[in-house]
Write a protein that holds these residues in place. Structure first.
Motif, PDB file in Angstrom:
ATOM      1  N   VAL A  46      -5.252  -2.280   0.275  1.00 49.32           N
ATOM      2  CA  VAL A  46      -4.653  -3.117   1.314  1.00 49.32           C
ATOM      3  C   VAL A  46      -5.488  -4.385   1.385  1.00 49.32           C
ATOM      4  O   VAL A  46      -6.708  -4.314   1.580  1.00 49.32           O
ATOM      5  N   ASN A  47      -4.835  -5.512   1.187  1.00 50.21           N
ATOM      6  CA  ASN A  47      -5.524  -6.814   1.197  1.00 50.21           C
ATOM      7  C   ASN A  47      -6.720  -6.831   0.254  1.00 50.21           C
ATOM      8  O   ASN A  47      -7.775  -7.365   0.560  1.00 50.21           O
ATOM      9  N   GLY A  48      -6.550  -6.197  -0.910  1.00 53.99           N
ATOM     10  CA  GLY A  48      -7.567  -6.232  -1.952  1.00 53.99           C
ATOM     11  C   GLY A  48      -8.666  -5.193  -1.857  1.00 53.99           C
ATOM     12  O   GLY A  48      -9.557  -5.155  -2.695  1.00 53.99           O
ATOM     13  N   GLU A  49      -8.620  -4.326  -0.836  1.00 55.47           N
ATOM     14  CA  GLU A  49      -9.646  -3.302  -0.674  1.00 55.47           C
ATOM     15  C   GLU A  49      -9.011  -1.920  -0.624  1.00 55.47           C
ATOM     16  O   GLU A  49      -8.024  -1.711   0.080  1.00 55.47           O
ATOM     17  N   LEU A  58      -0.479  -1.347   9.440  1.00 54.63           N
ATOM     18  CA  LEU A  58      -0.221  -2.572   8.693  1.00 54.63           C
ATOM     19  C   LEU A  58       0.555  -3.528   9.577  1.00 54.63           C
ATOM     20  O   LEU A  58       1.438  -3.112  10.338  1.00 54.63           O
ATOM     21  N   HIS A  59       0.237  -4.810   9.446  1.00 61.24           N
ATOM     22  CA  HIS A  59       0.887  -5.838  10.251  1.00 61.24           C
ATOM     23  C   HIS A  59       1.373  -6.963   9.348  1.00 61.24           C
ATOM     24  O   HIS A  59       1.065  -7.000   8.153  1.00 61.24           O
ATOM     25  N   GLU A  67      -0.432   0.739  -8.329  1.00 62.76           N
ATOM     26  CA  GLU A  67      -0.026   0.738  -9.740  1.00 62.76           C
ATOM     27  C   GLU A  67       0.571  -0.597 -10.182  1.00 62.76           C
ATOM     28  O   GLU A  67       1.604  -0.649 -10.840  1.00 62.76           O
ATOM     29  N   GLY A  68      -0.088  -1.676  -9.796  1.00 58.23           N
ATOM     30  CA  GLY A  68       0.342  -3.004 -10.225  1.00 58.23           C
ATOM     31  C   GLY A  68       1.461  -3.612  -9.403  1.00 58.23           C
ATOM     32  O   GLY A  68       1.803  -4.769  -9.594  1.00 58.23           O
ATOM     33  N   HIS A  69       2.049  -2.855  -8.497  1.00 59.64           N
ATOM     34  CA  HIS A  69       3.100  -3.367  -7.619  1.00 59.64           C
ATOM     35  C   HIS A  69       2.455  -3.878  -6.340  1.00 59.64           C
ATOM     36  O   HIS A  69       1.582  -3.235  -5.781  1.00 59.64           O
ATOM     37  N   ARG A  70       2.907  -5.051  -5.894  1.00 58.80           N
ATOM     38  CA  ARG A  70       2.358  -5.654  -4.672  1.00 58.80           C
ATOM     39  C   ARG A  70       3.474  -5.926  -3.690  1.00 58.80           C
ATOM     40  O   ARG A  70       4.475  -6.545  -4.034  1.00 58.80           O
ATOM     41  N   ARG A  71       3.281  -5.433  -2.459  1.00 59.52           N
ATOM     42  CA  ARG A  71       4.280  -5.598  -1.408  1.00 59.52           C
ATOM     43  C   ARG A  71       3.603  -6.172  -0.161  1.00 59.52           C
ATOM     44  O   ARG A  71       2.542  -5.698   0.233  1.00 59.52           O
ATOM     45  N   ARG A  72       4.239  -7.174   0.456  1.00 60.18           N
ATOM     46  CA  ARG A  72       3.704  -7.778   1.674  1.00 60.18           C
ATOM     47  C   ARG A  72       4.554  -7.369   2.867  1.00 60.18           C
ATOM     48  O   ARG A  72       5.777  -7.427   2.818  1.00 60.18           O
ATOM     49  N   VAL A  73       3.876  -6.978   3.932  1.00 62.46           N
ATOM     50  CA  VAL A  73       4.541  -6.560   5.179  1.00 62.46           C
ATOM     51  C   VAL A  73       5.095  -7.794   5.888  1.00 62.46           C
ATOM     52  O   VAL A  73       4.384  -8.768   6.083  1.00 62.46           O
ATOM     53  N   ARG A  74       6.363  -7.704   6.266  1.00 65.16           N
ATOM     54  CA  ARG A  74       7.006  -8.740   7.071  1.00 65.16           C
ATOM     55  C   ARG A  74       7.737  -8.079   8.222  1.00 65.16           C
ATOM     56  O   ARG A  74       8.327  -7.018   8.027  1.00 65.16           O
ATOM     57  N   PRO A  75       7.727  -8.680   9.424  1.00 69.02           N
ATOM     58  CA  PRO A  75       8.413  -8.064  10.572  1.00 69.02           C
ATOM     59  C   PRO A  75       9.936  -8.129  10.417  1.00 69.02           C
ATOM     60  O   PRO A  75      10.450  -8.797   9.590  1.00 69.02           O
TER      61      PRO A  75
END
Length: 75
Positions: A46-49, A58-59, A67-75
């Motif tokens: 989470v956030n690189g750690e 998560l906010h 596994e190489g997939h990156r997802r960002r939390v959005r409201p």
């Protein structure tokens, strides 16, 4: 230099979601058992750690990587 995967935004329909729930909601994993295992093995960041807490809150703007997939939390 390794190219990172693009970050995909995932609207969660609220202000907060727990890490374990988010991994399933974002389509990265299918079951709670899988979630528990990969988090315990330190395979999720989470956030690189690396974070070993399935219940981590998560906010907006937090980035989850698995596994190489990156997802960002959005409201």
């Amino acid at each position: 230099m390794t190219k990172q995967a693009p970050i995909e935004d995932v609207p969660i329909g609220g202000e907060m979601i727990r890490l374990g729930q988010f991994l399933k909601f974002a389509g990265l994993l299918d079951s709670g058992g899988e979630v528990k295992e990969v988090i315990a093995e330190g395979m999720v960041s989470v956030n690189g750690e690396v974070d070993l807490r399935r219940g981590r809150q998560l906010h907006d703007g937090d980035v989850v990587e698995f596994e190489g997939h990156r997802r960002r939390v959005r409201p």
